[in-house]
Design a protein around this motif. Structure first.
Motif, mmCIF file in Angstrom:
data_model
loop_
_atom_site.group_PDB
_atom_site.id
_atom_site.type_symbol
_atom_site.label_atom_id
_atom_site.label_comp_id
_atom_site.label_asym_id
_atom_site.label_seq_id
_atom_site.Cartn_x
_atom_site.Cartn_y
_atom_site.Cartn_z
ATOM 1 N N LEU A 192 15.844 48.275 -34.927
ATOM 2 C CA LEU A 192 15.409 48.076 -36.477
ATOM 3 C C LEU A 192 16.342 48.577 -37.412
ATOM 4 O O LEU A 192 16.819 47.832 -38.582
ATOM 5 C CB LEU A 192 14.190 48.383 -36.261
ATOM 6 N N LEU A 193 16.470 49.864 -37.366
ATOM 7 C CA LEU A 193 17.487 50.697 -38.479
ATOM 8 C C LEU A 193 18.858 50.329 -38.469
ATOM 9 O O LEU A 193 19.434 50.158 -39.608
ATOM 10 C CB LEU A 193 16.996 52.098 -38.310
ATOM 11 N N LEU A 194 19.442 50.112 -37.277
ATOM 12 C CA LEU A 194 20.859 49.906 -37.476
ATOM 13 C C LEU A 194 21.522 48.766 -36.908
ATOM 14 O O LEU A 194 22.649 48.290 -37.279
ATOM 15 C CB LEU A 194 21.582 50.957 -36.331
ATOM 16 N N ARG A 195 20.424 47.707 -36.418
ATOM 17 C CA ARG A 195 21.000 46.500 -36.068
ATOM 18 C C ARG A 195 22.321 46.227 -35.418
ATOM 19 O O ARG A 195 23.230 45.795 -35.729
ATOM 20 C CB ARG A 195 20.934 45.715 -37.246
ATOM 21 N N PHE B 191 21.983 55.867 -40.375
ATOM 22 C CA PHE B 191 21.068 54.468 -41.211
ATOM 23 C C PHE B 191 21.710 54.743 -42.799
ATOM 24 O O PHE B 191 21.738 53.528 -43.226
ATOM 25 C CB PHE B 191 19.615 54.986 -41.174
ATOM 26 N N ALA B 192 21.951 55.784 -43.126
ATOM 27 C CA ALA B 192 22.328 56.000 -44.502
ATOM 28 C C ALA B 192 23.782 55.969 -44.642
ATOM 29 O O ALA B 192 24.211 55.857 -45.840
ATOM 30 C CB ALA B 192 21.822 57.498 -45.040
ATOM 31 N N THR B 193 24.447 55.897 -43.672
ATOM 32 C CA THR B 193 26.155 55.731 -44.061
ATOM 33 C C THR B 193 26.645 54.690 -43.356
ATOM 34 O O THR B 193 27.849 54.524 -43.765
ATOM 35 C CB THR B 193 26.696 57.054 -43.393
ATOM 36 N N THR B 194 26.257 53.732 -42.603
ATOM 37 C CA THR B 194 26.876 52.607 -41.907
ATOM 38 C C THR B 194 26.234 51.366 -42.381
ATOM 39 O O THR B 194 25.273 51.358 -42.894
ATOM 40 C CB THR B 194 26.881 52.867 -40.303
ATOM 41 N N GLY C 208 10.591 53.013 -27.461
ATOM 42 C CA GLY C 208 10.067 53.174 -28.966
ATOM 43 C C GLY C 208 11.331 53.635 -29.707
ATOM 44 O O GLY C 208 11.606 53.028 -30.681
ATOM 45 N N PHE D 277 13.772 50.488 -29.918
ATOM 46 C CA PHE D 277 13.171 49.687 -31.156
ATOM 47 C C PHE D 277 13.464 50.403 -32.475
ATOM 48 O O PHE D 277 13.971 49.535 -33.407
ATOM 49 C CB PHE D 277 11.527 49.704 -30.778
#
Ligand SMILES: Nc1nc2c(ncn2[C@@H]2O[C@H](COP(=O)(O)OP(=O)(O)OP(=O)(O)O)[C@@H](O)[C@H]2O)c(=O)[nH]1
Ligand SMILES: [Mg+2]
Lengths: 89, 238
Positions: B152-155, B235-238, B145, B148
């Motif tokens: 999804l968020l960072l690829r 997620f918010a910075t890269t 989990g 996953f």
């Protein structure tokens, strides 16, 4: 552009598409469904995600042989190290 | 010129595991004729890990086993930084000393690295015949989990973000450590994200992860909170 902005950007596009559908298709016989598109998409997304995760859990290799092999090698190591003068307590 | 590999082993209360892991590293690298050194960074373990390490130093020699202990428990992240400073190899291998990571993978990492001159090689539990041992359904579910959601968020284009069995070119690792801001074990995840950001090439090799046999698990519930925070931050910075 960071990942957060990419998501906001993508969601915005989807919102715009949906709004334009709402506005232009109010006489469409499927209007009822169009109204609920975001919720439907969310549910589909959730179900697909859950499916992927459960599939991966079931496909997650259980390496019993690796654990057994390690047990053997621990014994081997202890014997070999003792011969070299290592003192286990 | 033959390349040299520095293996960093941070230890905290690993007196039972350390001799075995050192023996296995020696066993698998010697037959593959790989030039290496093992750097043991012990953080003042009360169980006498350092005494064990000293015995190993006598057996295998000071050129193979380098002891770089610190007085007290200062954390895993700084242990790596401390270890790298003393490393003389061209490549650095980072692995846990608790036998979860098997040294037999090191020659595979090296082989993979030479194939395409990768900057980083990371072990993955999720590909090929990699996997885990001794995990129940719940633990697998949490792991898959979390993986996953981070995919999804960072690829990141890396299948196993939180694994910590990796090989780096030394300058690449130095650069990455300099760039990473998070502390604690989540920095393993950040390292991969930053590596992608800096356009380093990353290769993956399947590994088997066997739960520790000796000693106590040192990570608790705060682990999840830390993970979520780090995930959102990246997620918010890269
Ligand atoms: N030098 C140093 N090593 C540490 C410290 N904390 C953990 N370690 C070592 O880092 C490696 C990984 O830590 P583990 O406790 O195995 O963490 P984990 O693998 O996530 O969790 P478990 O295996 O379930 O305990 C092991 O070799 C530990 O001995 C620390 O503060 N300082
Ligand atoms: Mg461990």
């Amino acid at each position: 552009m960071n990942k957060l902005s990419q998501w906001i950007f993508g969601l915005n596009i989807l919102c715009v598409l949906w709004f334009s559908l709402l506005i232009h298709q109010y006489d469409n016989e499927y209007f009822f469904i169009i109204q609920f598109i975001p919720i439907i998409l969310l549910i589909v997304f959730g179900v697909v995600s859950l499916g992927i995760i459960l599939y991966r859990v079931s496909a997650f290799n259980d390496c019993k042989s690796a654990a057994l092999e390690l047990q053997m090698e621990i014994k081997e190591a202890k014997i070999a190290l003792t011969e070299k003068g290592f003192k286990f307590d | 010129m033959t390349l040299k590999y520095s293996i960093l082993l941070p230890t905290y209360n690993e007196k039972d595991n350390l001799p075995v892991i050192v023996y296995l590293i020696h066993k698998y690298l010697e037959i593959s004729e790989i030039k290496y050194e093992i750097i043991i960074i012990d953080d003042g373990s009360p169980d006498g890990t350092l005494e064990v390490a000293k015995q190993l130093e006598t057996i295998y020699g000071k050129d193979k086993i380098l002891l770089r202990p610190r007085g007290k428990k200062l954390g895993l992240g700084t242990a790596y930084i401390h270890g790298i400073k003393h490393a003389t190899g061209d490549f650095i291998v980072i692995m846990d000393a608790d036998l979860s990571h098997h040294p037999k993978s090191i020659p595979e990492f090296i082989k993979k690295q030479t194939e395409q001159d990768y900057d980083v090689i990371t072990g993955s539990r999720y590909i090929g015949n990699g996997g885990v041992s001794g995990w129940d359904f719940k633990r697998k579910l949490v792991s898959c989990g979390a993986n996953f959601i981070s995919q999804l968020l960072l690829r990141p284009k890396v299948s196993d973000l939180t694994g910590s069995f990796r090989l780096y070119k030394k300058p690449v690792l130095e650069k990455l450590i300099e760039t990473c801001v998070s502390k604690g074990y989540v920095f393993q995840m950040e390292m991969m994200v930053r590596a992608r950001q800096l356009n380093y090439t990353i290769g993956e090799v399947p590994i088997t992860f066997v739960d520790r046999v000796y000693g106590e698990s040192k990570l608790g519930g705060s682990e999840i909170v830390q993970f979520v925070k780090a995930l959102l931050y990246l997620f918010a910075t890269t």
